[in-house]
Design a protein around this motif. Structure first.
Motif, PDB file in Angstrom:
ATOM      1  N   LYS A 185      -1.989   6.203  -1.188  1.00  0.00           N
ATOM      2  CA  LYS A 185      -2.448   5.319  -0.141  1.00  0.00           C
ATOM      3  C   LYS A 185      -3.666   5.841   0.591  1.00  0.00           C
ATOM      4  CE  LYS A 185      -0.749   3.227   3.905  1.00  0.00           C
ATOM      5  NZ  LYS A 185       0.283   3.087   4.860  1.00  0.00           N
ATOM      6  N   GLY A 186      -4.464   4.939   1.088  1.00  0.00           N
ATOM      7  CA  GLY A 186      -5.549   5.316   1.967  1.00  0.00           C
ATOM      8  C   GLY A 186      -6.560   6.203   1.275  1.00  0.00           C
ATOM      9  N   MET A 187      -7.206   7.033   2.048  1.00  0.00           N
ATOM     10  CA  MET A 187      -8.260   7.856   1.481  1.00  0.00           C
ATOM     11  C   MET A 187      -7.758   9.188   0.964  1.00  0.00           C
ATOM     12  SD  MET A 187     -11.464   7.406   3.954  1.00  0.00           S
ATOM     13  CE  MET A 187     -12.473   8.545   3.011  1.00  0.00           C
ATOM     14  N   ALA A 188      -6.582   9.574   1.409  1.00  0.00           N
ATOM     15  CA  ALA A 188      -6.118  10.904   1.081  1.00  0.00           C
ATOM     16  C   ALA A 188      -5.975  11.063  -0.417  1.00  0.00           C
ATOM     17  CB  ALA A 188      -4.789  11.151   1.765  1.00  0.00           C
ATOM     18  N   GLY A 189      -6.548  12.112  -0.955  1.00  0.00           N
ATOM     19  CA  GLY A 189      -6.428  12.337  -2.377  1.00  0.00           C
ATOM     20  C   GLY A 189      -5.144  13.043  -2.692  1.00  0.00           C
ATOM     21  N   VAL A 190      -5.032  14.273  -2.256  1.00  0.00           N
ATOM     22  CA  VAL A 190      -3.885  15.094  -2.582  1.00  0.00           C
ATOM     23  C   VAL A 190      -3.376  15.736  -1.295  1.00  0.00           C
ATOM     24  CG1 VAL A 190      -3.114  17.044  -3.952  1.00  0.00           C
ATOM     25  CG2 VAL A 190      -4.949  15.594  -4.778  1.00  0.00           C
ATOM     26  N   GLN A 209      -0.758  18.848   0.156  1.00  0.00           N
ATOM     27  CA  GLN A 209      -0.004  19.989  -0.309  1.00  0.00           C
ATOM     28  C   GLN A 209       1.290  20.084   0.476  1.00  0.00           C
ATOM     29  OE1 GLN A 209      -3.056  20.984   2.125  1.00  0.00           O
ATOM     30  NE2 GLN A 209      -3.116  23.008   1.303  1.00  0.00           N
ATOM     31  N   GLN A 266       0.820  -1.211   0.000  1.00  0.00           N
ATOM     32  CA  GLN A 266       0.000   0.000   0.000  1.00  0.00           C
ATOM     33  C   GLN A 266       0.852   1.258   0.000  1.00  0.00           C
ATOM     34  OE1 GLN A 266      -3.726  -0.241   0.276  1.00  0.00           O
ATOM     35  NE2 GLN A 266      -2.788  -2.028  -0.649  1.00  0.00           N
ATOM     36  N   VAL A 281      -5.743  16.180  14.326  1.00  0.00           N
ATOM     37  CA  VAL A 281      -5.645  15.687  12.957  1.00  0.00           C
ATOM     38  C   VAL A 281      -4.652  14.559  12.832  1.00  0.00           C
ATOM     39  CG1 VAL A 281      -6.420  17.717  11.734  1.00  0.00           C
ATOM     40  CG2 VAL A 281      -4.053  17.554  12.400  1.00  0.00           C
ATOM     41  N   HIS A 282      -3.776  14.358  13.816  1.00  0.00           N
ATOM     42  CA  HIS A 282      -2.840  13.270  13.576  1.00  0.00           C
ATOM     43  C   HIS A 282      -2.668  12.237  14.674  1.00  0.00           C
ATOM     44  CE1 HIS A 282       0.071  16.932  13.493  1.00  0.00           C
ATOM     45  NE2 HIS A 282      -0.682  16.977  14.526  1.00  0.00           N
ATOM     46  N   LEU A 294       2.148  19.624  -4.998  1.00  0.00           N
ATOM     47  CA  LEU A 294       1.021  18.788  -4.587  1.00  0.00           C
ATOM     48  C   LEU A 294       1.424  17.343  -4.809  1.00  0.00           C
ATOM     49  CD1 LEU A 294      -2.025  20.645  -6.157  1.00  0.00           C
ATOM     50  CD2 LEU A 294      -1.315  20.616  -3.781  1.00  0.00           C
ATOM     51  N   ASN A 312       2.709   6.642   3.293  1.00  0.00           N
ATOM     52  CA  ASN A 312       1.981   7.882   3.069  1.00  0.00           C
ATOM     53  C   ASN A 312       2.864   8.970   2.460  1.00  0.00           C
ATOM     54  OD1 ASN A 312       0.687  10.429   3.491  1.00  0.00           O
ATOM     55  ND2 ASN A 312      -0.763   9.271   4.735  1.00  0.00           N
ATOM     56  N   LEU A 314       2.560  12.085   2.072  1.00  0.00           N
ATOM     57  CA  LEU A 314       2.722  13.335   2.809  1.00  0.00           C
ATOM     58  C   LEU A 314       3.858  13.238   3.831  1.00  0.00           C
ATOM     59  CD1 LEU A 314       1.620  16.153   3.375  1.00  0.00           C
ATOM     60  CD2 LEU A 314       0.069  15.128   5.008  1.00  0.00           C
ATOM     61  N   LEU A 315       4.043  12.030   4.333  1.00  0.00           N
ATOM     62  CA  LEU A 315       5.084  11.852   5.349  1.00  0.00           C
ATOM     63  C   LEU A 315       6.460  11.692   4.731  1.00  0.00           C
ATOM     64  CD1 LEU A 315       3.230   9.336   7.693  1.00  0.00           C
ATOM     65  CD2 LEU A 315       3.338  11.790   7.904  1.00  0.00           C
TER      66      LEU A 315
END
Lengths: 813, 137
Positions: free
Chosen positions: A631-636, A638, A193, A337-338, A626, A196, A198-199
């Motif tokens: 992965k997961g539900m996150a679309g985009v 920033q 998967q 949020v996290h 962007l 993430n 973003l990370l």
């Protein structure tokens, strides 16, 4: 059923070590306990030998578990859930390691590894304290070992086993694909998967390990304090434990500030600190630990404040455990949020707190009267008095933050329904600003006081110059610094200016103290250096937050007029930039020129925005990006970009980009045959065919005579008499007819050369309102943010100097 | 009485004052119906996004206007209006925490902090999501 292609051996080895580490830490706890409570030395030494061996085996097991997890992930054995859920084949090397701590099991693993390392150092350094201190550490190891045990006792789940196969996961057990023996050859089992997106930032490699080292290190002063209570040697532990308290405070502080830097740099929270519950949960133990550090120093020098030291040291570790519960139990679900989601281990996490809290407080309360203290009270002109007050303020501050953060817990217990209001940061800031004022002042003058008592005259004389300098400096900044932060009224604004004075005072006075108080002996000045750093952090926080300025007010009138009076209700914080069009953005001209993708998988788009400062005509480029998540539900997600000046950052991120919504343009092409002087009309003008060119060779296309390509050269005249050209292309490659359309952004037109019919080119045109690419951008100016980072580094350096000096002195003693 | 004790007492008094004022500034979790009762007061809603209704965000027209509809567990509905960008993951969000005020028929959110979605890192442990992934062919 026998499955094909599974690699079961690493999992078996891993699980063996999980069990072994559990058993070994159990043995180590018992043996150290026996050693610590042995009546004679020989018994004690015999038990100690066994305990050391057991602890060593535990350490070896923990390192092996980690190695096996890494082996599974780096070999892409996706039959294991850990590899499947947290990694994939394209993950770069450094993230193969980092993705281990994406999940709860991995972060516990990180914690226990650091605790092993600390235990090994203590084994050699703690001398007579080894047995009782290591009893506590081994017990900590035992608790952490249960977190990755992954067994069920009746219905209670104990720990999460990191070596489960995907098909063994309760959630997947009935998935149809596991009815096939060759399920591993199915595409979705061929790759994981992923991690993430973003990370995926260098901070994820470094921030969690440092933070967990800080968490792990808080157990050491706790273990010493516990040992003191247990062995009824109430006052002897504080000196050998002092370097450890310093170390824990230093590393935990570094970890917290690394998190702040990460939030600032990559996560687009719009700043370095949002008072998010997860941030607060790691800040609070640090505040209490710093309080403990100060009372511990006081006790070592004067004999005062030992009881307070016990309380703060115990609380700091209990708060680490409580923070663990808050962030991992899922209870913060609605407010952070996290935080992690509930993993069904809440009871275990609560027990983790209780097993440390209950015995420590039991012993503390039972022995409270016996803990030595000095009846005669401190003089108001003594250092210890004000250090104690400072610790108290730190503790109160932490109490406030943790109470506010714990509202979801309070709601659950008392069945209430409170929540922090819409203005989350101000709810905290309006209290913490006063804490900042007091701490700034205390930090400034306390070092000038001597222990026991101080000559009033010398004190006032020495304080005079720093007070004068700080007053002048802060007045200059207050008057000319342009701090017009009046969002919350004059009261809060006054508090900001007072805090600013306190912060400058702390910096100036402590820097001065290195010369006037210590004659420039910088080696011994760890505390002063750390205080200078802390003061600078306060200056940086106050200036960058109160002078933070939004640059991207949507004043362009593209859409709506901007009304400053209405800014509260409708702040118009985003500005729309049409591609290639220079747009007025307050002090700047902003132009969005295009986007680019540079990474291999193409899921990161960089948007190129050019800013021109109107006054100086200086130009610089920003590339906020962007990331389309894997992965997961996150679309985009920033990712901001910054332009650094020495005194400020221009900080920007993309809040919307039109090219993200592919396929949303449903407008159809309309086709026309265009020959000779025919004219095609479109809504805003007309076009004629100028000529057709065979195998064009120009700035756009490069064909040679052997190719088969035709370009239509079309002239477009809009209603306002502007002239444009479109050059769509038709060519044959591998026996297939292909087209390259041309776009006229200014007219929102796409022109396509579809084919040739009856010797006439067939031209398609499409008019689309959503054609011109645009981005919606938010830009902030963060002034003096660098002071915060420089202050942090100086504070850490001060800590390091103190650790070095204190542990050297300890070794000499 | 010792100085320390006096100072501790003062601190306790200040702490209580701070806590009381903090509690006073707190909002409460409400249902849509009870939020309507408290029109103009800042409240917190924990609601589901109504995906059957239009999620209105057209940044080409106005990047600072974003509106959508929500329903609470009791089945009440309201329109929500915000004056900032649409959070990226919003289209897929189900439950959201909203902080704002009822103004007539609409629930208005003034700050970017007013919408809380679950952040991506929270989904990673969500078995349902991973399961969906696994069952798709």
């Amino acid at each position: 059923m026998d499955y094909f292609g599974e690699h079961l051996l690493p999992g078996k080895i891993g699980h063996f070590f999980v069990t072994l580490s559990f058993a070994a830490s159990f043995v180590a706890t018992i043996a150290y306990y026996k050693s610590a409570s042995a009546k004679n030395i020989e018994d004690g030494n015999a038990w100690k030998k066994l305990a050391r061996a057991a602890f060593a085996i535990d350490c070896f097991s923990v390192f092996s578990i980690f190695a096996v997890v890494y082996y599974i992930i780096s070999h892409h054995y996706f039959e294991y859930n850990y590899a499947w859920e947290h990694s994939n084949r394209t993950l770069p090397g450094q993230y193969l390691l980092a993705c281990i701590w994406e999940a709860q099991e991995g972060s516990f693993l990180l914690w226990t590894i650091w605790q092993c390392a600390l235990g090994l150092v203590l084994m050699f350094k703690a001398k007579k304290w080894e047995a009782p201190v290591m009893t506590v550490i081994s017990f900590g190891q035992l608790c952490l070992a249960t977190m990755i045990l992954g067994i069920y006792i009746s219905n209670a789940k104990i720990g999460i086993n990191p070596f489960l196969l995907v098909r063994q996961m309760p959630a997947f057990s009935d998935a149809p694909i596991f009815n096939q023996a060759n399920y591993l050859s199915i595409p979705q089992m061929q790759d994981g998967q992923g991690f993430n997106a973003l990370l995926q930032n260098y901070w994820v490699v470094i921030h969690p390990p440092v933070l967990f080292l800080g968490f792990a290190a808080t157990i050491v002063p706790f273990a010493y304090a516990f040992a003191g209570l247990w062995k009824k040697d109430f006052g002897a532990w504080t000196k050998p434990a002092l370097p450890w308290t310093l170390f824990a405070a230093c590393v935990l502080g570094t970890g917290v500030m690394m998190g702040a830097a990460w939030a600032y740099e990559a996560l687009s929270f719009g700043g370095f600190w949002a008072w998010d519950p997860v941030e607060n949960a790691s800040l609070v133990p640090w505040l209490v630990l710093v309080a403990a550090l100060h009372t511990q120093v006081v006790y070592n020098s004067t004999g005062h404040s030992l009881r307070a030291t016990y309380f703060f040291v115990i609380m700091s570790f209990v708060l680490v455990l409580y923070a663990t519960f808050l962030t991992r139990s899922g209870i913060l679900g609605d407010s952070s949020v996290h935080a992690f989601v509930d993993s069904g281990m809440n009871l275990q996490l609560i027990l983790f707190i209780v097993v440390f809290l209950a015995p420590a407080f039991y012993l503390f309360i039972k022995n409270y009267k016996k803990i030595p203290h000095i009846e005669k009270e401190e003089s108001a002109y003594s250092r210890e008095f004000w250090m104690f007050i400072g610790s108290l303020v730190l503790f109160l501050s932490s109490l406030f933050v943790i109470t506010a953060t714990s509202l979801p817990v309070i709601n659950k217990i008392f069945n209430t329904n409170w929540s922090v209001g819409a203005d989350n940061t101000f709810a905290y800031n309006r209290v913490e600003i006063f804490i900042a004022i007091i701490l700034g002042l205390l930090t400034a003058f306390t070092q000038y006081l001597k222990y026991k008592d101080t000559n009033r005259k010398t004190f006032l004389k020495k304080m005079a110059l720093p007070t004068l300098i700080a007053t002048v400096l802060s007045l200059l900044v207050s008057i000319f610094g342009g701090i017009h932060y009046n969002k919350y009224g004059p009261g809060f604004q006054t508090a900001i200016h007072l805090a600013l004075f306190g912060a400058f005072y702390a910096v100036v006075a402590n820097a001065g103290y290195i010369w006037t108080g210590m004659n420039g002996k910088i080696k011994a000045a760890g505390a002063s250096v750390a205080h200078v750093g802390f003061g600078l952090m306060l200056v940086g926080i106050l200036l960058s937050t109160s002078k933070k300025e939004l640059l991207s007010y949507n004043t362009t009138g593209i859409n709506l007029p901007f009304d400053p009076k209405d800014a509260d209700k409708n702040p118009l914080e985003n500005i729309t930039l049409l591609k290639g069009i220079k747009t007025d953005m307050g002090k700047y001209w902003a132009t969005y020129t295009g986007e680019d993708s540079t990474n291999a998988s193409g899921n990161i788009s960089y948007y190129h925005v050019v800013l021109n400062e109107k006054k100086t005509d200086k130009r610089f480029d920003l590339y906020p990006d962007l990331i389309r998540n894997t992965k997961g539900m996150a679309g985009v997600s920033q990712n901001p970009d910054k332009h650094h000046y020495w005194d400020r950052d221009i900080y920007s991120y993309i809040n919307y980009a039109s090219n993200l919504e592919k396929g949303s343009d449903t407008t159809q092409f309309k086709y026309h045959l265009l020959s000779g002087k025919d004219t095609i009309f479109y809504s805003n003008g007309y076009m004629t065919l100028h000529k057709t060119v065979k195998n064009p060779n120009n700035e756009k296309y490069h064909f040679i005579d052997a190719d088969t390509a035709v370009m239509a050269d079309i002239e477009i005249v809009s209603r306002d008499s502007m002239r444009y050209t479109a050059k769509p292309l038709l060519y044959i490659k591998n026996n297939e007819l292909k087209t390259i359309p041309d776009t006229v952004f200014a007219q929102d037109l796409v022109v396509i050369f579809k084919g040739i019919k009856n010797n006439s080119p067939e031209i398609g045109i499409k008019e689309s309102s959503a054609l011109t690419p645009f981005v919606s951008l938010k830009v902030y100016e963060f002034p003096y943010i660098n002071i915060l980072w420089i202050g942090t580094i100086i504070m850490i350096a001060g800590f390091a100097m103190s650790i070095f000096r204190r542990s050297k002195r300890q070794a000499a003693a | 009485m010792k100085k320390t004790h006096i100072i501790i007492l003062i601190f306790i008094a200040i702490a209580i004052a701070a806590l009381v004022s903090f509690m006073g500034s707190l909002s409460t979790y409400e249902t849509i119906a009870s939020a309507r009762q408290k029109e103009g007061k800042s409240v917190t809603l924990y609601v589901n996004v109504d995906h059957s209704q239009v999620i209105d965000y057209d940044p080409a027209k106005d990047p600072n206007y974003f509106a959508f509809h929500v329903t609470d567990t009791l089945g009440n509905k309201t329109k929500v209006v915000c004056n900032f960008e649409k959070p990226y993951d919003f289209d897929k969000a189900e439950a959201v925490t909203l902080k704002g005020k009822m103004e007539g028929d609409i629930f208005r959110i003034s700050g970017r902090d007013g919408i809380l979605l679950k952040c991506p890192s929270k989904y990673k442990d969500d078995p349902n999501m991973a399961k969906k992934n696994l069952s798709q062919n």
